[in-house]
Design a protein around this motif. Structure first.
Motif, short mmCIF file in Angstrom:
data_model
loop_
_atom_site.label_atom_id
_atom_site.label_comp_id
_atom_site.label_asym_id
_atom_site.label_seq_id
_atom_site.Cartn_x
_atom_site.Cartn_y
_atom_site.Cartn_z
N THR A 197 -0.66 -7.87 -4.00
CA THR A 197 -1.70 -7.21 -4.54
C THR A 197 -1.32 -5.96 -4.13
O THR A 197 -0.68 -5.71 -2.68
CB THR A 197 -2.78 -7.79 -3.14
OG1 THR A 197 -3.03 -9.13 -4.02
CG2 THR A 197 -4.26 -6.77 -3.75
N THR A 198 -1.85 -4.63 -4.46
CA THR A 198 -1.05 -3.55 -4.62
C THR A 198 -2.16 -2.49 -4.61
O THR A 198 -3.85 -2.68 -4.82
CB THR A 198 -0.30 -2.76 -5.35
OG1 THR A 198 -1.15 -3.13 -6.31
CG2 THR A 198 0.77 -3.92 -5.64
N HIS A 199 -2.35 -1.61 -3.62
CA HIS A 199 -3.07 -0.70 -3.32
C HIS A 199 -2.77 0.69 -3.37
O HIS A 199 -2.17 1.45 -2.51
CB HIS A 199 -4.06 -0.76 -1.84
CG HIS A 199 -5.08 0.44 -1.74
ND1 HIS A 199 -6.08 0.43 -2.96
CD2 HIS A 199 -4.75 1.31 -1.00
CE1 HIS A 199 -6.99 1.81 -2.04
NE2 HIS A 199 -6.47 2.27 -0.80
N VAL A 200 -2.78 1.55 -4.27
CA VAL A 200 -3.07 3.14 -4.88
C VAL A 200 -3.87 4.17 -3.33
O VAL A 200 -4.98 3.54 -3.68
CB VAL A 200 -2.23 3.56 -5.79
CG1 VAL A 200 -1.70 4.68 -5.91
CG2 VAL A 200 -1.64 2.80 -6.40
N SER A 201 -2.71 4.62 -3.01
CA SER A 201 -4.18 5.70 -1.68
C SER A 201 -3.49 6.94 -2.53
O SER A 201 -2.51 7.48 -2.02
CB SER A 201 -3.15 5.77 0.00
OG SER A 201 -4.01 4.28 0.11
N TYR A 202 -4.45 7.19 -2.81
CA TYR A 202 -4.59 8.65 -3.71
C TYR A 202 -4.64 9.69 -2.88
O TYR A 202 -5.44 9.90 -2.11
CB TYR A 202 -5.82 8.96 -4.87
CG TYR A 202 -5.79 7.19 -6.63
CD1 TYR A 202 -4.36 8.33 -6.80
CD2 TYR A 202 -6.03 6.52 -6.08
CE1 TYR A 202 -3.72 6.99 -8.08
CE2 TYR A 202 -5.77 6.05 -7.24
CZ TYR A 202 -5.05 6.59 -8.18
OH TYR A 202 -4.87 5.25 -9.32
N GLY A 203 -3.66 10.57 -3.34
CA GLY A 203 -3.00 12.04 -2.34
C GLY A 203 -3.25 11.95 -0.84
O GLY A 203 -2.35 13.05 0.28
N VAL A 236 0.57 -1.33 0.00
CA VAL A 236 -0.19 0.29 0.62
C VAL A 236 0.95 1.08 0.04
O VAL A 236 2.08 1.14 0.95
CB VAL A 236 -0.86 -0.11 1.62
CG1 VAL A 236 -1.87 1.04 1.09
CG2 VAL A 236 -2.10 -1.41 1.23
N HIS A 237 0.25 2.49 -0.99
CA HIS A 237 1.34 3.15 -1.03
C HIS A 237 1.06 4.86 -1.53
O HIS A 237 -0.18 4.39 -2.24
CB HIS A 237 1.95 3.34 -2.21
CG HIS A 237 4.02 3.74 -2.43
ND1 HIS A 237 5.07 2.86 -1.74
CD2 HIS A 237 4.14 5.21 -1.55
CE1 HIS A 237 6.21 3.78 -1.07
NE2 HIS A 237 6.14 5.36 -1.22
N GLY A 238 0.51 5.51 -0.60
CA GLY A 238 0.45 6.86 -1.60
C GLY A 238 1.06 7.38 -2.45
O GLY A 238 2.09 7.18 -2.47
N THR A 239 0.14 8.15 -3.24
CA THR A 239 0.61 8.92 -4.40
C THR A 239 1.51 10.34 -4.18
O THR A 239 2.04 10.80 -4.75
CB THR A 239 -1.08 9.15 -5.49
OG1 THR A 239 -1.52 10.24 -4.47
CG2 THR A 239 -1.09 8.18 -5.70
N ALA A 240 0.76 10.55 -2.88
CA ALA A 240 1.54 12.06 -2.62
C ALA A 240 2.91 11.67 -1.65
O ALA A 240 3.31 12.33 -0.91
CB ALA A 240 0.92 12.90 -1.25
N ASP A 241 2.99 11.00 -1.79
CA ASP A 241 4.71 9.87 -0.75
C ASP A 241 5.54 11.14 -0.78
O ASP A 241 6.47 10.15 -2.21
CB ASP A 241 5.03 8.92 -0.31
CG ASP A 241 5.84 7.81 0.58
OD1 ASP A 241 6.61 9.11 1.38
OD2 ASP A 241 5.50 7.00 0.61
N LEU A 242 6.43 12.07 -0.35
CA LEU A 242 7.03 12.83 -0.89
C LEU A 242 9.01 12.17 -0.17
O LEU A 242 10.14 12.15 -0.15
CB LEU A 242 7.60 13.85 -0.67
CG LEU A 242 6.32 14.61 -1.24
CD1 LEU A 242 6.60 16.41 -1.45
CD2 LEU A 242 6.72 14.46 -2.82
N VAL A 243 8.43 11.10 1.05
CA VAL A 243 9.92 9.99 1.60
C VAL A 243 10.55 9.53 0.52
O VAL A 243 11.42 8.61 -0.11
CB VAL A 243 9.57 9.33 3.08
CG1 VAL A 243 10.27 9.09 3.12
CG2 VAL A 243 9.62 10.78 3.35
N VAL A 244 9.26 8.23 0.00
CA VAL A 244 9.54 6.43 -0.77
C VAL A 244 8.90 7.08 -1.71
O VAL A 244 7.27 6.76 -1.79
CB VAL A 244 9.08 5.74 0.37
CG1 VAL A 244 9.79 4.80 -0.64
CG2 VAL A 244 10.30 5.62 1.34
#
Length: 220
Positions: free
Chosen positions: A189-195, A161-169
């Motif tokens: 399985t993946t999930h993109v967390s927008y914003g 799971v990862h955020g689209t606005a992640d500036l660290v990774v």
């Protein structure tokens, strides 16, 4: 070898001997005390589960109150691979002690990481003698897979799971990890967390909880 000697935990809600363990691995500069805050949000779905959130053995030089699995000086692949390999023995030894203490096996264990903790969760899970029930990785990356393609290694189910606005990774790390894990034959399985930035939102928490619960159900 450094030894994990402290951290935070949450006992099974049922008050009985745990049937499963969720090992929560914190990020760089954080602690088990921070990471255990996830557990109460999962406990209703996992009432027989022991949640363990150890502190990494090293104090974080950049953040005096926090801990690090290794000194994170950059994101060069070789440095990440070496760092994860150096930290792995302490976590493996901790896992071995806890599985023996509660008479459980890898099938009763899920690894959940955030950021640097995700790097460790993936590194450890792919190299255990048997596959753990599940791996959930938030806002992290896959450090190295050298040698795995030519060996019979553990292949636990993985949720990233990862955020689209992640500036660290950057979120590119999710796509790279997904591609490499699939190439190795790991079910991912993946999930993109927008914003979402370098953090976990309620949807990501729910998905992780359900992924672990379903994995324990399959292995029971």
């Amino acid at each position: 070898m450094s030894k994990i000697v402290n951290g935070a935990s949450l006992k099974p809600r049922t008050g009985t001997r745990p049937r499963n363990i969720v090992l929560l691995l914190h990020g760089y500069g954080s602690s088990g005390t921070d990471m255990i805050s996830l557990a109460p949000q999962w406990q209703d779905a996992l009432p027989d589960t022991l949640f363990l959130a150890p502190h990494a053995p090293q104090r974080c030089g950049m953040m005096g109150a926090g801990y690090q699995w290794w000194g994170l000086s950059g994101f060069a692949p070789s440095a990440l691979a070496a760092g994860a390999a150096s930290a792995a023995p302490a976590i493996d030894a901790f896992i071995d002690r806890k599985l023996a203490e509660y008479e459980l096996t890898e099938a009763d264990l899920a690894l959940v990481g955030f950021s640097q903790g995700t790097m460790m969760a993936l590194h450890i899970a792919l190299r255990r003698p048997s596959a753990v029930a599940a791996v959930v990785g938030y806002s992290g990356m896959l450090t190295a897979t050298a040698g795995l393609a030519h060996s019979d290694f553990a292949k636990p189910p993985v949720l990233l799971v990862h955020g689209t606005a992640d500036l660290v990774v950057p979120i590119a790390a999710l796509h790279m990890a997904e591609s490499e894990l699939k190439r190795l034959g790991v079910a991912v399985t993946t999930h993109v967390s927008y914003g979402v930035a370098h953090s976990v939102d309620p949807v990501g928490l729910r998905l992780g909880r359900d992924f672990v619960r379903d994995a324990f159900d399959r292995s029971s």
